[in-house]
Design an enzyme around this catalytic site. Structure first.
Site, mmCIF file in Angstrom:
data_model
loop_
_atom_site.group_PDB
_atom_site.id
_atom_site.type_symbol
_atom_site.label_atom_id
_atom_site.label_comp_id
_atom_site.label_asym_id
_atom_site.label_seq_id
_atom_site.Cartn_x
_atom_site.Cartn_y
_atom_site.Cartn_z
ATOM 1 N N LYS A 83 11.508 53.227 80.041
ATOM 2 C CA LYS A 83 10.412 52.969 80.840
ATOM 3 C C LYS A 83 10.541 52.802 82.322
ATOM 4 O O LYS A 83 11.405 52.133 82.741
ATOM 5 C CB LYS A 83 9.341 52.039 80.117
ATOM 6 C CG LYS A 83 8.117 51.588 80.719
ATOM 7 C CD LYS A 83 7.080 50.652 79.924
ATOM 8 C CE LYS A 83 5.853 50.420 80.636
ATOM 9 N NZ LYS A 83 5.095 49.511 79.956
ATOM 10 N N SER A 165 0.931 51.076 78.128
ATOM 11 C CA SER A 165 1.324 51.810 79.564
ATOM 12 C C SER A 165 2.832 52.553 79.191
ATOM 13 O O SER A 165 3.330 53.266 80.164
ATOM 14 C CB SER A 165 1.770 50.948 80.666
ATOM 15 O OG SER A 165 2.610 49.669 80.238
ATOM 16 N N SER A 189 1.011 47.343 75.239
ATOM 17 C CA SER A 189 1.759 48.600 75.831
ATOM 18 C C SER A 189 2.910 49.128 75.084
ATOM 19 O O SER A 189 3.623 50.182 75.497
ATOM 20 C CB SER A 189 2.408 48.159 77.143
ATOM 21 O OG SER A 189 1.247 48.160 78.255
#
Length: 508
Positions: A83, A165, A189
């Protein structure tokens, strides 16, 4: 074996280890196949936003070390994505914001060292393909549509929210660019993008995995965890990520909590037999599930019972648990308590980047982004001034805040959870992960989760597992929840459900 004959959809960490050992393929061939998949799908799904130019070189070195008889790590040759907010040495960390990326007119935050989680997957000999897309400052659990890189698209249903996210990570795993990906959760997320893509996501107990070197929203809530296509792969990745790091003092709490045989050590097809599982009800949250969610949940409950689980209706009824939830204005659904420490957390993050960093402090950060004040009207974090301890924390933003209201709330959540588990002799909770199916991509509607806030504030673990599909084709998932440090037990139960039902379908 040629690249074309490597079945990326069915690859697992175990099968990669076997294939490399018996010569079915090399790490280089597997990496080439994965990069070909990136080339095939990334333009459509926008999962990876910064490629790792060293991926092939890493793979070749793994092959050379194997040929020389050198020991290799537990993720040797496994294609992995990271990420974007997780620091990789020499690679810009953009947090999805054009103001934090030089190619879109901002400044580059280039770390001089890896974050502990990236260092751990490197040490495990994984092949990092690149960094994945996120919304600005990871501010939403629904999408990545406001990223400087453009929106990430849901691989299962292109017109629906991809979950955020960690949208890019889930998208990359779903379209088989990689086998596992690193995600991070503050408020949904990990669980949201995993569920939106029909994948497995593990949101660990806070303090199990270090968060240093990851752009923060809250040191009180942020947790790094894996997203994978199978429960076993997610567990094996968590083995690599978990444990004490001197860079993150809260991980001291994990010492003595990690199973000696790993997080998959209790995996069994019979792991649900005799397990007492609490069911979703108004004692947890009063909002009703959609009619189709109720129908799918009823089927899942029957499947759990067939696997030997004992189901307990609404174990939080009458406890006052649901009264604790308090959405933060102006957000209608998100409880942001605990995020008041953001200034302190960001200041600590920036100092870690190294002496040559373009932004070295909270004050410099505020100046760099003043054209788009995240806390101002219309800003991505405009809800934060409504939080009880925010203004006090911002009076001296580089001092560690006390957050008395958040700490009292966390203690109450943990007390009521422990009380319900003891009263009903529970082994876990199993809920539908969302109230209703995924909203349309550009609808402006958020994903409505059943557990965001409660488990993030309490800091307890959860694992999502595929449980079918809505009539539209949108994924339906369960989330298994348990007390702090109960990851191994939850993983075992999720594995038993996964193996008994096999609901997940290939996305591409």
């Amino acid at each position: 074996m040629t690249n074309a004959s490597i079945d990326l959809e069915t690859l697992t960490i175990a099968s990669i280890g076997k294939g490399l050992a018996d010569g079915s393929f090399t790490a280089e061939a597997l990496t080439v196949a994965s990069l070909e998949q990136v080339g095939k799908f990334n333009e459509t799904y926008n999962a990876i936003i910064i490629a790792n130019p060293e991926a092939l070189d890493t793979a070749r070195k793994i092959d050379e070390r194997r040929a020389a008889g050198e020991p290799l790590g537990p993720l040797a040759g496994v294609p992995v994505v990271v990420k974007d907010p997780m620091d990789m040495k020499g690679v810009p960390t953009t947090a999805g914001w054009h103001l934090l990326y030089s190619k879109t007119g901002g400044v580059d935050l280039v770390p001089e060292t890896d974050s502990p989680v990236v260092a751990r997957i490197r040490a495990a000999d994984a092949v990092i393909l690149g960094k994945t897309n996120v919304p600005v400052l990871s501010h939403t659990g629904s999408h990545a549509s406001d990223s400087w890189a453009g929106p990430t698209i849901n691989v299962v249903m292109e017109d629906r929210m991809p979950g955020g996210s960690s949208a890019g990570t889930a998208s990359a795993v779903a379209c088989t660019m990689c086998v596992v990906g690193l995600a991070e959760e503050t408020g949904g997320s990990i669980q949201n993008p995993a569920s939106a893509h029909g994948l497995v996501g593990i949101k660990p107990t806070i303090g199990l995995v270090p968060n240093a070197g990851v752009v923060p929203l809250s040191s009180n809530r942020d947790v790094v965890g894996p997203i994978a296509r199978t429960v076993e792969d997610a567990a094996l990745c968590l083995d690599v990520l978990a444990g004490w790091s001197a860079e993150d003092p809260k991980t001291l709490a994990s010492v003595g909590k990690i199973p000696a045989g790993g997080f998959g050590s209790k995996i069994s097809r019979d792991a649900l037999k005799g397990k007492r599982l609490g069911l979703f009800g108004p004692g947890w949250r009063p909002e009703p599930l959609s009619d189709e969610t109720v129908s799918l949940y009823e089927r899942a409950k029957a499947e759990l019972a067939d696997a030997g689980a004992i189901l307990i209706d609404d174990p939080f009824a009458g406890t006052g648990f649901s009264d604790l939830r308090e959405p933060t204005p102006p957000t209608p659904h998100f409880d942001g308590r605990g995020l008041e420490s953001i200034a302190w957390d960001v200041d600590c993050y920036l100092k870690r980047l190294g002496p040559s960093a373009a932004i070295k402090s909270w004050a410099e950060f505020v100046d760099a982004v003043k054209s788009e004040d995240p806390f101002g009207p219309g800003g991505v974090l405009s809800f934060m001034p409504s939080l009880a301890d925010f203004r006090t924390a911002m009076e001296n933003p580089t001092a560690p805040p006390e957050l008395p209201e958040f700490m009292a709330l966390k203690a109450t959540y943990l007390h009521l959870l422990a009380e319900a588990f003891e009263t009903h002799s529970l082994d876990g909770l199993v809920y539908p992960q969302m109230f209703e199916e995924l909203p349309e991509l550009h609808s402006g509607k958020p994903i409505l989760e059943t557990t965001v806030g409660e488990l993030n504030i309490a800091g307890i673990p959860g694992i999502t597992v595929p449980a079918g599909y809505y009539r539209s084709g949108a994924p339906f998932e369960l989330i298994f929840l348990g007390p702090q440090w109960s990851e191994a037990e939850l993983i075992a139960m999720a594995y038993a459900y996964e193996q008994a039902t096999r609901h997940r379908k290939p996305a591409v």
